[in-house]
Every structure is written in structure tokens, then in C-alpha cells.
Design a protein around this motif. Structure first.
Motif, PDB file in Angstrom:
ATOM      1  N   UNK A  73       0.800  -1.220  -0.159  1.00 47.74           N
ATOM      2  CA  UNK A  73      -0.019  -0.012   0.027  1.00 47.74           C
ATOM      3  C   UNK A  73       0.893   1.457  -0.101  1.00 47.74           C
ATOM      4  N   UNK A  74       2.154   1.183   0.316  1.00 51.29           N
ATOM      5  CA  UNK A  74       2.971   2.355   0.474  1.00 51.29           C
ATOM      6  C   UNK A  74       3.419   2.623  -1.234  1.00 51.29           C
ATOM      7  N   UNK A  75       3.156   1.766  -2.359  1.00 52.22           N
ATOM      8  CA  UNK A  75       3.742   2.067  -3.512  1.00 52.22           C
ATOM      9  C   UNK A  75       2.813   3.454  -3.964  1.00 52.22           C
ATOM     10  N   UNK A  76       3.637   4.367  -4.630  1.00 50.86           N
ATOM     11  CA  UNK A  76       2.774   5.619  -5.067  1.00 50.86           C
ATOM     12  C   UNK A  76       1.807   5.416  -5.840  1.00 50.86           C
ATOM     13  N   UNK A  77       1.629   4.596  -6.697  1.00 48.53           N
ATOM     14  CA  UNK A  77       0.412   4.275  -7.459  1.00 48.53           C
ATOM     15  C   UNK A  77      -0.870   3.789  -6.703  1.00 48.53           C
TER      16      UNK A  77
END
Length: 120
Positions: A73-77
Motif C-alpha cells: 500500500x505504500x507504493x505511489x500508484x
């Protein structure tokens, strides 16, 4: 290495549980929709057991969520997906409702931050 794997399982299990609750589904509902036994769903959510890729795919399809939202969930997308969901939720709110929601979110964020600080 085993400890990190367990931590990852617990994190993914927790995210599955959160997604299920956000969709107002019981574990039994998810078990039926994903064609996975109820005890296995419970163990996955608690991080007690891993799951095969086929089971993970059935879970994300049953929950109608992206795999990224459960895995990273911490991925920019993924963050942009959350932002879009917030935008949709707030789109039809009155200024008074927006003010109330903003106050609640600020307090919730402060509470989470305090809890995280105490866990360190």
C-alpha cells in the motif's frame, strides 16, 4: 528470514481483514465468495498461514481490490488509488460534512501516530 516472512504474512492478512470489513463482509461471506474454507480465511487474516497464488487471486476478486493495495500500500500508484477513493467519498459532501470529516480524520491520524510512537 522466517521472522520477516511471518511479519509480511501478518501485514497482508491484516490488510485482507481490513478490506473485508470495509466491504461489510464477514469471514464466512469471504470464504464463500473466494471458495476458501472459513478456518483458512481466519488463519490467513491472522497471519498464521500463507496462501497459494490461486487463493490470493480468489480473495482479491471476492473483495474487488487490487493486489497492490494488499501487498504494497505504500507504493505511489496505490496511494493515488486511495486518494481517488477519498475524492469519490467526499465529492457529494456539504461544507459542514467536510469540516466534520476533516476533524475526525485529524483526530484519528493523531491517535494512530501516538499508538505507533508507543509501539517503538
Amino acid at each position: 528470514m522466517k521472522e520477516q516472512e511471518l511479519t509480511e504474512r501478518q501485514l497482508v492478512g491484516s490488510r485482507i481483514r481490513e478490506a473485508r470489513i470495509n466491504r461489510h463482509m464477514s469471514q464466512a461471506d469471504l470464504a464463500v465468495k473466494a471458495n476458501i474454507s472459513l478456518p483458512h480465511i481466519s488463519n490467513i487474516e491472522q497471519g498464521k498461514t500463507g496462501m497459494k497464488l490461486e487463493s490470493f487471486i480468489r480473495i482479491i476478486e471476492a473483495l474487488q481490490v487490487s493486489a497492490d493495495s494488499l501487498l504494497r500500500p505504500d507504493v505511489p500508484e496505490v496511494k493515488s488509488l486511495y486518494q481517488s477513493e477519498f475524492d469519490e467519498l467526499l465529492a457529494d459532501c456539504s461544507p459542514k460534512e467536510l469540516d466534520s470529516i476533516l476533524k475526525i480524520v485529524r483526530e484519528l491520524k493523531a491517535t494512530i501516530t501516538r499508538r505507533d510512537d508507543n509501539d517503538i
